[in-house]
Design an enzyme around this catalytic site. Structure first.
Site, PDB file in Angstrom:
ATOM      1  N   ASP A 131      45.437  -9.956 -40.127  1.00  9.78           N
ATOM      2  CA  ASP A 131      45.127 -10.065 -41.541  1.00  9.78           C
ATOM      3  C   ASP A 131      45.487  -8.761 -42.253  1.00  9.78           C
ATOM      4  OD1 ASP A 131      44.296 -11.187 -43.889  1.00  9.78           O
ATOM      5  OD2 ASP A 131      42.145 -10.813 -43.537  1.00  9.78           O
TER       6      ASP A 131
ATOM      7  N   VAL B 227      29.796  -5.595 -47.963  1.00 10.16           N
ATOM      8  CA  VAL B 227      29.931  -4.271 -47.365  1.00 10.16           C
ATOM      9  C   VAL B 227      28.953  -3.338 -48.064  1.00 10.16           C
ATOM     10  CG1 VAL B 227      31.503  -2.403 -46.793  1.00 10.16           C
ATOM     11  CG2 VAL B 227      32.359  -4.746 -46.957  1.00 10.16           C
TER      12      VAL B 227
ATOM     13  N   GLY C  46      33.522  -9.320 -49.597  1.00  5.50           N
ATOM     14  CA  GLY C  46      34.768  -9.905 -49.113  1.00  5.50           C
ATOM     15  C   GLY C  46      34.579 -11.377 -48.840  1.00  5.50           C
ATOM     16  N   GLY C  47      35.621 -11.942 -48.240  1.00  2.47           N
ATOM     17  CA  GLY C  47      35.605 -13.370 -47.956  1.00  2.47           C
ATOM     18  C   GLY C  47      34.472 -13.758 -47.039  1.00  2.47           C
TER      19      GLY C  47
ATOM     20  N   GLY D 213      31.702 -11.679 -46.202  1.00  5.41           N
ATOM     21  CA  GLY D 213      30.434 -10.959 -46.221  1.00  5.41           C
ATOM     22  C   GLY D 213      30.393  -9.831 -47.223  1.00  5.41           C
TER      23      GLY D 213
ATOM     24  N   LYS E  31      29.180  -3.794 -42.496  1.00  7.70           N
ATOM     25  CA  LYS E  31      29.687  -5.115 -42.865  1.00  7.70           C
ATOM     26  C   LYS E  31      28.730  -6.171 -42.385  1.00  7.70           C
ATOM     27  CE  LYS E  31      34.566  -4.608 -43.509  1.00  7.70           C
ATOM     28  NZ  LYS E  31      35.909  -5.142 -43.278  1.00  7.70           N
TER      29      LYS E  31
ATOM     30  N   GLY F 254      31.099  -3.629 -51.801  1.00  9.17           N
ATOM     31  CA  GLY F 254      32.181  -4.610 -51.846  1.00  9.17           C
ATOM     32  C   GLY F 254      31.734  -5.944 -51.299  1.00  9.17           C
TER      33      GLY F 254
END
Ligand SMILES: *[C@@H]1O[C@H](CO)[C@@H](O)[C@H](O)[C@H]1NC(C)=O
Ligand SMILES: *[C@@H]1O[C@H](CO)[C@@H](O)[C@H](O)[C@H]1NC(C)=O
Ligand SMILES: *[C@@H]1O[C@H](CO)[C@@H](O)[C@H](O)[C@H]1NC(C)=O
Ligand SMILES: *[C@@H]1O[C@H](CO)[C@@H](O)[C@H](O)[C@H]1NC(C)=O
Ligand SMILES: *[C@@H]1O[C@H](CO)[C@@H](O)[C@H](O)[C@H]1NC(C)=O
Length: 705
Positions: free
Chosen positions: A554, A443, A438-439, A441, A458, A436
């Site tokens: 979040d 995963v 994300g915003g 970094g 992460k 994955g």
């Protein structure tokens, strides 16, 4: 008697010629004869002349009483003229060379001839015998001399040594050799060809002791008297004489060079002679490093210096070591030469080699170009190694700095958090393992062998750590949280600028994926309530059950992960708030604005009610399976609130998968909860624990139906 007088006359008349010859020989021997120029070696008896007319006189030869061994006397009438062998009586035989190897004397001997008068009768004859062999030490060399006969219809021959006891009879030789010449006419013979026409030549037997030739008189010369009135026969050094038709009228006074073999002719072989070493005039090989060799022509023996020695074996200390290294033209050596007694040693210089340095060039083990290449490559390699080590050190230092800056020393003391080395995670942080993005970094899914568990790693990129000093603290708090609905933080790697976080791996992905993404799955109301209730429980735990309130900041479907049993686990607690998107420093908080409490946006003050608001949005999505996007001006959320507050049914918003449910009242309850959570008045929003409890109750009711 008349014969002998004639011989003497011949000798004197030929002297000028011989002098000339000897002068030529002197020049020749000076640069070619090794044995005659044996350097420092003693060549003659002390006090004896060693030279006459340019001819070296080495012992056993000698001039004057006491200077020669018996049979080897040399006569020197004039120091500037050629010497003579002392023959029987007064006969003197000119000598042009005396050598040891081979043991030879080169002498000038008269030719034999006979001539005919017009009645084909012999009217002149001379047998060439000169009695040079007074003590029998000489034999005509059968290897280096041969017999030449000139004439037409001529047979001539030589004989070997007389039989013992029989002297001076031509017919009592042990062996005879001769040849016959014939001419058809005056033009038959051809200069240069000694093949039986006008000239013939033949090898001679060994053991010839004197210059005796005999003619056979039975052949008629009648037809050729006008062009060939005489017969000639002579011994001559091989290759010296070349036939010329003019020689059919040869000067009768002519002499020819002949090679004689000399030896110590004591009638003894070497083995016998060695036993006479003690006697005066006994064993002749008196020098050290000399040896005896049986004569190959006649009885007796000769002496020779051993290999590697040179000089006179017939004199004490006559054989001296040859310094081979001074004569590289004779003793080849392609390496470093070292003289040894009797030999020499040749070795390639250090760093070179040769299969045989005596005959083959030494080759550099490492030719210069190779040395240069190796040097340069080696230099570069060493430089590379140094640079590598320097980089490695810098990297290590940097890693240490990061570790310290990121609170490593504090976290080291914490039990339940594992601090990974950068090295440990190397195998996991590969593109193939990305699950994955994300915003802040990427995963990675990975497996940690030590603890035998799957992990999600992460790795922040394009972000900066805003409140680095709080990081360690945050990690400590996180590590203490052990709850079934919270993704467990296993450890972190501090050796990088922005720490890498290692979490437990949750198999099914996020609620975001399941609701809206590619692997969306059907969900009934029961399952949805279950997910909602358990998520709420996780949040509630963090809000109230821990020693310090931990806010998420979040909350969104993407941060709610589900395991295979659809048990939700909330991820990204706390720590994410310390990270800020790097390229936009004005934004000190990270969070999806679609789910963000508008009050928090205005005040920048995060409270537990901010998480409640966000959870409300998650609930809304869970009911409607629609994205509560912020971009359409909060359309979904506003319309939903409007519909609910005006008392209208909200079923039109509900996901059709659950719209047909019998539990309409539960849907209405849920809708009410959503509206409560989204209340603009912060105080009006329920507590997370309250929400969790109510959701559990709803779930129970649906279950019991
Ligand atoms: C040739 O020599 C023989 C013997 O000496 C003699 O009898 C004869 O007369 C000679 N002939 C001539 C032509 O001189
Ligand atoms: C030999 O000589 C005779 C006369 O002198 C001549 O006729 C003949 O051809 C010659 N033979 C050879 C083979 O030369
Ligand atoms: C033959 O020997 C004589 C006398 O030593 C010499 O002058 C002459 O050059 C020699 N000839 C050859 C072809 O060797
Ligand atoms: C040969 O020697 C004899 C005696 O010394 C002499 O009379 C004669 O003239 C010589 N012949 C030649 C061709 O030199
Ligand atoms: C060699 O042998 C012969 C015959 O047997 C003899 O006459 C002579 O004296 C011997 N010479 C020496 C030097 O012994």
């Amino acid at each position: 008697m008349s014969l002998r007088q004639e011989n003497i006359a011949i000798s004197t008349s030929t002297t000028p010629l011989i002098v000339l010859v000897l002068q030529l020989l002197l020049i020749a021997s000076a640069d070619s004869s090794r044995s005659a120029t044996a350097g420092e070696s003693v060549t003659m008896m002390a006090g004896c002349p060693g030279n006459c007319g340019g001819v070296g006189i080495p012992y056993p030869f000698g001039i004057g009483a006491g200077c020669f061994r018996k049979g080897f006397e040399i006569i020197c009438n004039d120091d500037d003229a050629a010497p003579f062998l002392a023959g029987s009586g007064n006969s003197l035989i000119p000598v042009s060379d005396l050598s040891f190897d081979p043991p030879e004397a080169r002498v000038m001997l008269p030719i034999g001839w006979q001539c005919f008068n017009s009645s084909d009768k012999v009217d002149g004859y001379r047998g060439p015998r000169v009695d040079f062999n007074r003590d029998g030490v000489y034999r005509v060399s059968h290897t280096r001399s041969h017999l030449v006969v000139l004439g037409c219809n001529t047979l001539a021959y030589v004989g070997s040594q007389h039989r013992p006891g029989v002297v001076d009879s031509d017919y009592d030789h042990a062996e005879y050799t001769g040849c016959l010449c014939y001419c058809n006419d005056s033009s038959s013979a051809v200069s240069g060809d000694c093949d039986g026409v006008g000239c013939c030549q033949v090898d001679i037997p060994p053991d010839i002791t004197d210059n005796t030739v005999s003619f056979d008189g039975t052949y008629s010369h009648e037809r050729n008297l006008d062009y060939s009135p005489c017969d000639y026969a002579f011994l001559v050094e091989k290759d010296n004489y070349t036939f010329s038709t003019a020689d059919l009228r040869m000067n009768k006074n002519r002499t020819m060079p002949v090679r004689l073999d000399w030896a110590i002719r004591d009638n003894l072989t070497c083995s016998q002679a060695r036993k006479t070493a003690a006697q005066v005039g006994g064993y002749a090989c008196v020098s050290d490093n000399s040896d005896c060799h049986d004569s190959t022509n006649g009885p007796g023996y000769v002496c020779k210096c051993n290999n590697g020695y040179d000089g006179n074996p017939y004199l004490p200390n006559g054989c001296i070591d040859i310094d081979e290294c001074l004569h590289p033209e004779l003793y080849t050596c392609f390496g470093d030469c070292r003289n040894l007694p009797g030999s020499y040693e040749c070795r390639c210089p250090k760093g070179s080699h040769s299969a045989d340095p005596y005959s083959q060039q030494c080759i550099q083990n490492f030719p210069l170009p190779a040395q240069i290449v190796v040097g340069v490559v080696g230099g570069l390699f060493i430089a590379a190694v140094f640079i590598f080590i320097a980089l490695l050190r810098r990297e290590k230092r940097k890693m240490k700095e990061f570790f310290k800056k990121n609170g490593g020393p504090i976290l080291e003391k914490v039990n339940n958090i594992k601090l990974y080395k950068k090295e440990d995670l190397k195998t996991i942080l590969k593109n193939a393992n990305v699950i994955g993005k994300g915003g802040f970094g990427e995963v990675y899914k990975g497996y940690i062998r030590d603890s035998n568990q799957l992990v999600a790693v992460k790795k922040p990129i394009h972000v900066s750590l805003e409140k680095r000093d709080q990081f360690a603290n945050e990690v400590i708090i996180q590590s203490r949280v052990i709850h079934k609905n919270i993704v467990k933080l296993i450890g972190c790697c501090l050796e990088v600028d922005i720490p890498i976080l290692v979490y437990e791996f949750v198999s099914k992905g996020s609620l975001e994926d399941i609701l809206h993404g590619s692997n969306r799955v059907p969900l009934n109301l029961d399952q949805r309530l279950h997910i909602a209730a358990e998520s709420a429980e996780g949040l509630a735990y963090m809000h109230s059950k821990t020693s310090t309130t931990i806010l998420h900041g979040d909350v969104k479907p993407a941060n709610i992960l589900l395991n295979d049993d659809l048990l939700p686990k909330i991820s990204d607690f706390g720590i994410s708030r310390l990270l800020a998107v790097d390229h936009d420093h004005t934004m000190s908080i990270i969070g999806d604005t679609s789910y963000m409490d508008p009050v928090y946006c205005q005040t920048g003050l995060l409270t537990d009610k901010s998480d409640v608001y966000s959870f409300g949005v998650v609930l809304l999505e869970l009911i409607t399976r629609k994205k509560a996007s912020h971009s359409d001006n909060n359309g979904l959320r506003q319309n939903f609130i409007d519909a609910y507050t005006s008392g209208k049914t909200v079923t039109e918003f509900v996901d059709e998968e659950i719209a047909t449910t019998n539990d309409v009242d539960i849907l209405v309850n849920l809708a009410g909860m959503v509206v409560q959570c989204l209340n603009r008045e912060v105080d009006q929003r329920p507590e997370m624990t309250d929400i969790a409890e109510r959701l559990h109750n709803m779930a129970k009711r649906v279950h019991s139906n």
